[in-house]
Design a protein around this motif. Structure first.
Motif, PDB file in Angstrom:
ATOM      1  N   ASN A 141       0.827  -1.212   0.000  1.00 11.93           N
ATOM      2  CA  ASN A 141       0.000   0.000   0.000  1.00 11.93           C
ATOM      3  C   ASN A 141       0.856   1.254   0.000  1.00 11.93           C
ATOM      4  O   ASN A 141       0.620   2.187  -0.780  1.00 11.93           O
ATOM      5  N   LEU A 142       1.856   1.301   0.871  1.00  8.58           N
ATOM      6  CA  LEU A 142       2.700   2.492   0.955  1.00  8.58           C
ATOM      7  C   LEU A 142       3.454   2.733  -0.347  1.00  8.58           C
ATOM      8  O   LEU A 142       3.582   3.884  -0.795  1.00  8.58           O
ATOM      9  N   GLN A 143       3.942   1.674  -0.957  1.00 10.48           N
ATOM     10  CA  GLN A 143       4.653   1.829  -2.227  1.00 10.48           C
ATOM     11  C   GLN A 143       3.729   2.392  -3.298  1.00 10.48           C
ATOM     12  O   GLN A 143       4.106   3.297  -4.051  1.00 10.48           O
ATOM     13  N   ARG A 144       2.518   1.866  -3.374  1.00 13.80           N
ATOM     14  CA  ARG A 144       1.563   2.336  -4.384  1.00 13.80           C
ATOM     15  C   ARG A 144       1.171   3.788  -4.124  1.00 13.80           C
ATOM     16  O   ARG A 144       1.165   4.619  -5.039  1.00 13.80           O
ATOM     17  N   TRP A 145       0.856   4.098  -2.887  1.00 13.53           N
ATOM     18  CA  TRP A 145       0.467   5.476  -2.547  1.00 13.53           C
ATOM     19  C   TRP A 145       1.608   6.447  -2.815  1.00 13.53           C
ATOM     20  O   TRP A 145       1.385   7.544  -3.340  1.00 13.53           O
ATOM     21  N   TRP A 146       2.811   6.061  -2.435  1.00 12.38           N
ATOM     22  CA  TRP A 146       3.954   6.953  -2.613  1.00 12.38           C
ATOM     23  C   TRP A 146       4.227   7.194  -4.097  1.00 12.38           C
ATOM     24  O   TRP A 146       4.478   8.333  -4.525  1.00 12.38           O
TER      25      TRP A 146
END
Length: 289
Positions: free
Chosen positions: A78-83
């Motif tokens: 999730n963090l990778q996609r959001w970032w």
């Protein structure tokens, strides 16, 4: 009025609007949460923690830490996609060119017997325009109509008019100078934009004033009843008639409104479940570089 009830926020106002009883339990009685909010519990807790961490990553980027350095800390899917969505968002690239960026700032102003307080993800100033940015990590993209009537949208714009003069050389911003943008980390090309007008501001501040007076009156009555009876009588804080809201309320067992938490994937009310609690940045550890 209880000593601890000195401030109002968009979250507490939304609680009062959605269910006065929830407001009483959370802010007056300050009860611990006896039930989980949504199922599956662990998955939703992780999502909330990731959302908090994403806010911190963006804040660090806005104060000048290189994106490449921050990106290494986006260590979940999730963090990778959001970032990546944030870094690649064309409509956010303009931020670095603006006159003033104020990330994670708190504004407050008197509101009746209270102070109205709001913590902004970002206030971006460009000459005669000021834009409020709010980062959202919702799983679903809520309707603009739903966002428009939320107290966050109304409070953040109205409070910037009331308390934002120090961002503008001591001169208050006019409502027409203000826009609020919700930017959705999972829907980066679908931001929700809300301009502001003087008549909206007047309606919002009048509504906030009336609501604060209503809360003050009900709170004082509740305190008096507790002192007289040794227990809380809730005639001033009735339960909501909309029982669907109870599925995502951690206080539902106090009200005999169910035991099992609602499934966040089952309904658009998932967005309301995520709005039940403010992100508390003070509880998020500083990122080490």
């Amino acid at each position: 009025m209880p000593d601890q009830l000195t401030t109002l926020s968009q979250s507490s106002l939304q609680d009062y609007h959605d269910c006065p009883r929830r407001f009483e339990l959370r802010y007056l009685q300050q009860l611990v949460y006896p039930a989980i909010e949504t199922e599956p519990a662990l998955e939703n807790e992780k999502h909330q923690q990731e959302g908090e961490y994403f806010h911190r990553l963006v804040q660090q980027h806005l104060i000048g830490i290189p994106a490449e350095q921050i990106g290494k800390l986006a260590n979940t899917d999730n963090l990778q996609r959001w970032w990546e969505n944030y870094i690649n968002a064309k409509d956010l690239r303009i931020l670095k060119e603006l006159i003033g960026l104020h990330a994670e700032v708190t504004l407050s102003a008197p509101l009746g017997k209270f102070r109205l307080v709001a913590k902004y993800d970002l206030i971006a100033i460009d000459n005669n325009k000021v834009t409020i940015y709010d980062w959202k990590t919702y799983r679903k993209r809520p309707r603009n109509e739903w966002l428009a009537v939320r107290w966050q949208t109304r409070v953040y714009r109205a409070l910037l008019v009331q308390a934002g003069a120090h961002f503008n050389n001591g001169k208050p911003f006019g409502p027409e100078q203000i826009e609020m943008i919700y930017w959705f980390a999972d829907f980066p090309t679908e931001p929700a934009r809300f301009i502001y007008k003087t008549d909206q501001y007047k309606r919002d501040w009048d509504a906030l004033t009336r609501l604060s007076e209503e809360i003050a009156s009900a709170s004082s009555g509740s305190t008096l009843r507790q002192a007289q009876c040794g227990a809380s009588l809730t005639t001033g804080f009735p339960l909501t008639d909309d029982v669907s809201k109870c599925s995502y309320c951690p206080y539902r067992s106090y009200c005999n409104r169910g035991v099992r938490a609602g499934d966040a994937a089952d309904s658009e009310l998932e967005t309301e479940a995520e709005e039940l609690f403010d992100i508390n940045f003070e509880q998020i550890g500083e990122i080490q570089f």
